[in-house]
Motif scaffolding. Structure first.
Motif, short mmCIF file in Angstrom:
data_model
loop_
_atom_site.label_atom_id
_atom_site.label_comp_id
_atom_site.label_asym_id
_atom_site.label_seq_id
_atom_site.Cartn_x
_atom_site.Cartn_y
_atom_site.Cartn_z
N PHE A 1 81.21 -33.71 -2.91
CA PHE A 1 80.41 -33.61 -1.34
C PHE A 1 80.54 -34.67 -0.43
CE2 PHE A 1 76.44 -34.45 1.22
CZ PHE A 1 76.03 -33.09 1.41
N ALA A 2 80.86 -36.03 -1.14
CA ALA A 2 81.13 -37.21 -0.47
C ALA A 2 82.53 -37.15 0.07
CB ALA A 2 80.87 -38.65 -1.35
N GLY A 3 83.54 -36.57 -0.69
CA GLY A 3 85.00 -36.23 -0.10
C GLY A 3 84.77 -35.48 1.23
N ILE A 4 83.99 -34.38 1.16
CA ILE A 4 84.02 -33.79 2.39
C ILE A 4 83.46 -34.34 3.44
CG2 ILE A 4 83.21 -31.50 3.31
CD1 ILE A 4 83.53 -30.29 0.30
N ALA A 5 82.29 -34.95 3.25
CA ALA A 5 81.38 -35.80 4.19
C ALA A 5 82.32 -36.83 4.88
CB ALA A 5 80.25 -36.10 3.63
N ALA A 6 83.17 -37.74 4.08
CA ALA A 6 84.06 -38.71 4.53
C ALA A 6 85.14 -38.17 5.57
CB ALA A 6 84.45 -39.31 3.49
N VAL A 7 85.69 -37.03 5.04
CA VAL A 7 86.64 -36.55 6.36
C VAL A 7 86.07 -36.00 7.40
CG1 VAL A 7 88.18 -34.34 6.50
CG2 VAL A 7 88.10 -35.57 4.30
N ALA A 8 84.82 -35.31 7.27
CA ALA A 8 84.02 -34.86 8.57
C ALA A 8 83.70 -36.15 9.49
CB ALA A 8 82.86 -34.23 8.44
N ILE A 9 83.28 -37.18 8.82
CA ILE A 9 82.97 -38.56 9.53
C ILE A 9 84.06 -38.93 10.14
CG2 ILE A 9 81.93 -40.76 9.23
CD1 ILE A 9 80.10 -39.83 7.09
N GLU A 10 85.23 -39.17 9.39
CA GLU A 10 86.44 -39.79 9.89
C GLU A 10 86.94 -38.93 11.20
OE1 GLU A 10 89.88 -42.29 8.00
OE2 GLU A 10 89.80 -40.14 7.50
N ASN A 11 87.00 -37.58 10.87
CA ASN A 11 87.47 -36.80 12.02
C ASN A 11 86.57 -37.06 13.31
OD1 ASN A 11 89.59 -35.98 10.52
ND2 ASN A 11 88.55 -33.94 9.87
N SER A 12 85.29 -37.14 13.19
CA SER A 12 84.48 -37.28 14.35
C SER A 12 84.67 -38.49 15.06
CB SER A 12 83.05 -36.98 13.95
OG SER A 12 82.22 -37.34 14.78
N GLN A 13 84.89 -39.65 14.06
CA GLN A 13 85.15 -40.93 14.79
C GLN A 13 86.48 -40.88 15.32
OE1 GLN A 13 85.12 -43.27 11.27
NE2 GLN A 13 82.80 -43.91 11.64
N PHE A 14 87.52 -40.39 14.99
CA PHE A 14 88.84 -40.12 15.68
C PHE A 14 88.52 -39.65 16.98
CE2 PHE A 14 91.41 -40.39 11.46
CZ PHE A 14 91.33 -41.95 11.51
N ALA A 15 87.77 -38.35 17.04
CA ALA A 15 87.53 -37.54 18.15
C ALA A 15 86.88 -38.36 19.23
CB ALA A 15 86.74 -36.28 17.83
#
Length: 516
Positions: free
Chosen positions: A281-295
């Motif tokens: 769950f944390a792995g998926i969440a980290a990808v989503a958070i990082e992508n949002s920060q990049f965007a």
């Protein structure tokens, strides 16, 4: 022999420590908070020696009862029932769990610690679903749904709220919290919710969060208060029992923060399956958070670049926007050359023209004036009615900013002569302008909100340039003494009568540029 209080319905447990007084009451600050109207804020005190428990009522309104008998002081033995108001608990004993050494990837706890399991976080480049290959189809389906749901979220705040919601749908927890690392490397709480969806102000134990982050491992503890690995006061104060903490690891093995869940009242609440599920769950969440920060960073950079392209030549705008300081609010003082130009007699002229004719005339005029500014590396600060304000020196300066500003002013006069010749041939009105120039220190920086930044310069240097522009006649370029001294090779100048400025005791020397 360790002792434990267990509520009548079995949903709430509390382990007792030998020799450590424990306060039971309705107040959140109590060692054992019980939120029931029949319980006083500080209802009773319990003390154990490992074999029995001394119960002392603290003057409660609805009383303390041992095996149905109201008491002010009583000794509680194993299997006895104690009631605080109408809420009853049974005193039980339990065996201290022994950590298993057969589990792969499990770290044996230090002596005296309760069960703690530790799983290194997987490589973020691997499939997020890999850690749950032995899980039930329901949890696998949940992870797939989490992945799709977080992908559709746009901003970080929405993603964090979704992570909390999905955690409650899957795990039996009382609180979910997410902390993210700031620019200084500190863990900052971003969201903390209880099962009802309300904000949960309790502090996440830093000793647990820091260990998970530093070791890049997900941690599970069955009884954090007894675990010698975690010595923080917040664990004891909050009576944290079962807890899982997983680091949020993005690309390049970079830790973004931690995902934390706990159950403050019940020990042994989470299983190995729960731990492994939270890792995925944390792995998926980290990808989503990082992508949002990049965007978000890309959006901000695009916003800044688009703002600068309105005021600078494109190549200079790109250079400025790539600067680390470009997106910050605020600014600093720096030397600048400031130019104001204004159309003479425009108001009476516009009264005799149609609106579309005025718009066309001004568009052609402003286009030529801005081109003159950009050609000499200046910044278009703003249009003020029919006036143009430009500056050289901020946010990036050059040694010859004053020379560039003067040459731009001369080019503006030359360009206007060309426009007037064309307009006259077309039977259209002609324009005349006056220009004021000054050089000195001014405040320069981004002013506004993060969604709309306006870069500008303000201060006495700017005000003086504006006053010179107002004093300039048609076809005149006036310079302040500061501008004259900043020029490397001043053109032929004619001294004008000094100007009196409001708030200044001395008059301002003024010079007029002699043009051929």
């Amino acid at each position: 022999m360790p002792l434990r209080l267990v509520s009548q319905d079995g949903t709430k447990t509390h382990d007792l420590r030998d020799g450590v007084p424990l306060i039971v009451g309705r107040a959140p600050t109590c060692d054992l908070p019980v939120f029931d109207p029949t319980i006083s804020r500080r209802h009773a005190e319990l003390t154990t020696d490992g074999r029995s428990v001394m119960v002392r009522d603290l003057g409660s309104s609805n009383g303390t009862f041992v095996n149905g008998i109201r008491t002010s002081n009583a000794l509680l033995a194993v299997d006895d029932t104690v009631a605080f108001g109408k809420v009853s608990f049974t005193l039980t004993s339990y065996a201290t769990p022994t950590p298993s050494s057969s589990l792969p990837g499990v770290a044996r706890p230090v002596a005296g610690a309760t069960i703690i399991r530790q799983i290194p976080m997987p490589d973020p480049r691997a499939s997020a679903a890999a850690p749950v290959k032995d899980k039930s189809q329901e949890k696998l389906a949940t992870l797939l749904e989490v992945s799709k749901g977080l992908t559709r979220a746009v901003d970080v705040d929405t993603i964090l709220a979704k992570i909390v919601s999905y955690a409650y749908q899957t795990l039996d927890v009382d609180r979910v919290a997410i902390l993210l690392l700031d620019d200084q490397g500190d863990l900052v709480p971003k969201i903390a919710r209880d099962r009802r969806g309300a904000d949960a102000p309790r502090t996440v134990p830093q000793s647990i969060a820091r260990q998970a982050m530093l070791e890049k491992s997900a941690l599970l503890t069955d009884n954090a208060g007894e675990d010698e690995r975690f010595g923080g006061d917040s664990i004891v104060m909050q009576q944290v029992r079962s807890a899982i903490c997983a680091p949020l690891i993005g690309s390049e093995d970079r830790v973004l923060g931690v995902l934390y869940v706990d159950n403050p009242s019940m020990a042994h609440q989470f299983s190995d399956d729960d731990l492994e599920f939270l890792v995925a769950f944390a792995g998926i969440a980290a990808v989503a958070i990082e992508n949002s920060q990049f965007a978000e960073r890309i959006r901000r950079e695009a916003l800044v670049r688009s703002n600068f392209e309105r005021y600078f030549a494109p190549q200079l705008a790109e250079r400025i926007a790539d600067s680390a300081e470009a997106t910050k609010l605020g600014g600093d003082k720096r030397p600048v050359a400031v130019l104001f130009s204004d159309i003479r007699g425009f108001t009476p002229l516009s009264e005799s023209m149609k609106p579309d004719e005025i718009a066309t005339l001004l568009t052609e005029y402003f286009s030529e004036m801005v081109e003159c500014v950009f050609r000499h590396g200046g910044m278009l600060d703003k249009f003020i009615g029919d006036a143009v304000m430009a500056q050289w020196g901020a946010p990036l300066g050059n040694p010859d900013d004053a020379d560039r500003a003067l040459q731009a002013a001369i080019d503006m006069m030359t360009a206007l002569e060309g426009l007037n010749a064309r307009w006259l041939a077309q039977g259209r009105p002609t324009l005349e302008i006056g220009i004021g120039l000054n050089y000195g220190e001014a405040f320069a920086g981004n002013i506004g909100s993060e969604r709309r930044l306006e870069f500008t310069v303000i201060g006495d240097t700017v005000n003086t340039a504006s006053r010179l522009c107002s004093a300039a006649g048609a076809g005149e370029i006036l310079l302040a003494d500061g501008m004259k001294r900043a020029l490397s090779e001043p053109p032929p100048l004619e001294k004008r009568p000094p100007m009196e400025l409001k708030g200044k005791s001395q008059t301002l020397p003024v010079y007029r540029v002699k043009r051929k």
